[in-house]
Write a protein that holds these residues in place. Structure first.
Motif, PDB file in Angstrom:
ATOM      1  N   ARG A   1       4.872  -6.903 -12.721  1.00  0.00           N
ATOM      2  CA  ARG A   1       6.286  -7.299 -12.611  1.00  0.00           C
ATOM      3  C   ARG A   1       6.839  -6.995 -11.223  1.00  0.00           C
ATOM      4  NH1 ARG A   1       6.395  -5.208 -17.912  1.00  0.00           N
ATOM      5  NH2 ARG A   1       7.128  -3.194 -17.144  1.00  0.00           N
ATOM      6  N   ASP A   2       6.426  -5.839 -10.668  1.00  0.00           N
ATOM      7  CA  ASP A   2       6.895  -5.471  -9.318  1.00  0.00           C
ATOM      8  C   ASP A   2       6.407  -6.463  -8.268  1.00  0.00           C
ATOM      9  OD1 ASP A   2       8.163  -3.302 -10.418  1.00  0.00           O
ATOM     10  OD2 ASP A   2       6.706  -1.819  -9.701  1.00  0.00           O
ATOM     11  N   VAL A   3       5.144  -6.874  -8.373  1.00  0.00           N
ATOM     12  CA  VAL A   3       4.596  -7.855  -7.424  1.00  0.00           C
ATOM     13  C   VAL A   3       5.382  -9.159  -7.529  1.00  0.00           C
ATOM     14  CG1 VAL A   3       2.587  -9.318  -6.914  1.00  0.00           C
ATOM     15  CG2 VAL A   3       2.283  -6.865  -7.315  1.00  0.00           C
ATOM     16  N   ASP A   4       5.603  -9.622  -8.765  1.00  0.00           N
ATOM     17  CA  ASP A   4       6.369 -10.860  -8.959  1.00  0.00           C
ATOM     18  C   ASP A   4       7.785 -10.717  -8.417  1.00  0.00           C
ATOM     19  OD1 ASP A   4       4.171 -12.023 -10.159  1.00  0.00           O
ATOM     20  OD2 ASP A   4       4.881 -11.674 -12.217  1.00  0.00           O
ATOM     21  N   SER A   5       8.381  -9.536  -8.624  1.00  0.00           N
ATOM     22  CA  SER A   5       9.754  -9.303  -8.166  1.00  0.00           C
ATOM     23  C   SER A   5       9.845  -9.311  -6.638  1.00  0.00           C
ATOM     24  CB  SER A   5      10.242  -7.960  -8.723  1.00  0.00           C
ATOM     25  OG  SER A   5      11.464  -7.598  -8.154  1.00  0.00           O
TER      26      SER A   5
ATOM     27  N   ALA B   1      11.736 -12.328  -4.832  1.00  0.00           N
ATOM     28  CA  ALA B   1      12.995 -12.067  -4.126  1.00  0.00           C
ATOM     29  C   ALA B   1      12.950 -12.620  -2.715  1.00  0.00           C
ATOM     30  CB  ALA B   1      13.267 -10.561  -4.095  1.00  0.00           C
ATOM     31  N   VAL B   2      11.802 -12.533  -2.050  1.00  0.00           N
ATOM     32  CA  VAL B   2      11.714 -12.970  -0.655  1.00  0.00           C
ATOM     33  C   VAL B   2      11.494 -14.477  -0.554  1.00  0.00           C
ATOM     34  CG1 VAL B   2      10.369 -12.759   1.479  1.00  0.00           C
ATOM     35  CG2 VAL B   2      10.899 -10.719   0.126  1.00  0.00           C
ATOM     36  N   PHE B   3      10.564 -14.990  -1.367  1.00  0.00           N
ATOM     37  CA  PHE B   3      10.175 -16.401  -1.210  1.00  0.00           C
ATOM     38  C   PHE B   3      10.719 -17.316  -2.307  1.00  0.00           C
ATOM     39  CE2 PHE B   3       6.722 -13.966   0.818  1.00  0.00           C
ATOM     40  CZ  PHE B   3       6.819 -14.471   2.100  1.00  0.00           C
ATOM     41  N   GLY B   4      11.113 -16.732  -3.416  1.00  0.00           N
ATOM     42  CA  GLY B   4      11.616 -17.543  -4.518  1.00  0.00           C
ATOM     43  C   GLY B   4      10.507 -18.226  -5.304  1.00  0.00           C
TER      44      GLY B   4
ATOM     45  N   ASP C   1       1.753 -18.630  -4.862  1.00  0.00           N
ATOM     46  CA  ASP C   1       2.203 -19.858  -4.188  1.00  0.00           C
ATOM     47  C   ASP C   1       2.675 -19.616  -2.751  1.00  0.00           C
ATOM     48  OD1 ASP C   1       1.714 -21.303  -6.535  1.00  0.00           O
ATOM     49  OD2 ASP C   1       3.717 -20.848  -7.316  1.00  0.00           O
ATOM     50  N   VAL C   2       2.603 -18.372  -2.290  1.00  0.00           N
ATOM     51  CA  VAL C   2       3.055 -18.053  -0.928  1.00  0.00           C
ATOM     52  C   VAL C   2       2.022 -18.581   0.068  1.00  0.00           C
ATOM     53  CG1 VAL C   2       3.602 -16.189   0.680  1.00  0.00           C
ATOM     54  CG2 VAL C   2       4.338 -16.037  -1.712  1.00  0.00           C
ATOM     55  N   SER C   3       2.505 -19.257   1.109  1.00  0.00           N
ATOM     56  CA  SER C   3       1.607 -19.822   2.124  1.00  0.00           C
ATOM     57  C   SER C   3       1.872 -19.153   3.475  1.00  0.00           C
ATOM     58  CB  SER C   3       1.834 -21.327   2.239  1.00  0.00           C
ATOM     59  OG  SER C   3       3.126 -21.585   2.744  1.00  0.00           O
ATOM     60  N   LYS C   4       0.978 -19.365   4.411  1.00  0.00           N
ATOM     61  CA  LYS C   4       1.107 -18.793   5.747  1.00  0.00           C
ATOM     62  C   LYS C   4       2.368 -19.308   6.435  1.00  0.00           C
ATOM     63  CE  LYS C   4      -1.425 -18.182  10.038  1.00  0.00           C
ATOM     64  NZ  LYS C   4      -2.657 -18.449  10.777  1.00  0.00           N
TER      65      LYS C   4
END
Length: 159
Positions: free
Chosen positions: A13-17, A21-24, A29-32
């Motif tokens: 949950r912390d990782v998802d949070s 919070a930063v990328f939405g 799904d976070v990319s460079k």
């Protein structure tokens, strides 16, 4: 730290949070290109949050590894016990089969000896066979006869 599924779910949950919070979006799904667009302050907070979550994850993973190792040792001990029980059962069944075989051999020998002794010198003569058949037929005829006391006989009944 003791491992528990709740602690694992908490880290998840912390990782998802943090990434949400930063990328939405989910961290997968976070990319460079998304990371390069962040300003220095946001990136610093993201790195600190990620380091904190990674630190907690390390403790949880170490604790999980200890639990897994304990479970492996328990499994090995249980398998050894199971093998010993199976071996004991096999020995017991083998002893039972051997005892039954010995009993069967002894009894067959005894029965065979009894038949030999009972039949020696006693050949069945024709008269003995006729008498046995006559006795069996008479007994069978008696089973078919029916008598009712107090009932008169009719004229067509044989005496």
């Amino acid at each position: 730290m003791d491992f528990s599924l709740e602690s694992l779910y908490s880290v998840e949950r912390d990782v998802d949070s943090v990434f949400g919070a930063v990328f939405g979006v989910n961290w997968t799904d976070v990319s460079k290109s998304m990371v390069t667009k962040l300003d220095k302050g946001t990136l610093s907070n993201l790195v600190l949050s990620a380091v904190s979550v990674l630190g907690r994850s390390k403790g949880i993973l170490r604790s999980a590894a200890v639990c897994v190792e304990g479970l492996k040792q328990d499994q090995i001990q249980n398998q050894k016990k199971l093998l010993k029980i199976q071996d004991d059962l096999l020995k017991s069944k083998t002893e039972q089969v051997e005892a039954v075989q010995k009993t069967v051999e002894t009894e067959i020998r005894s029965f065979s000896d009894a038949v030999k002794q009972g039949c020696e010198g006693k050949a069945a003569s024709t008269q003995v066979i006729k008498a046995a058949v006559k006795s069996a037929v008479l007994e069978d005829d008696r089973k078919r006869s029916l008598m009712v006391f107090g009932l008169g006989e009719g004229p067509d009944e044989a005496q």
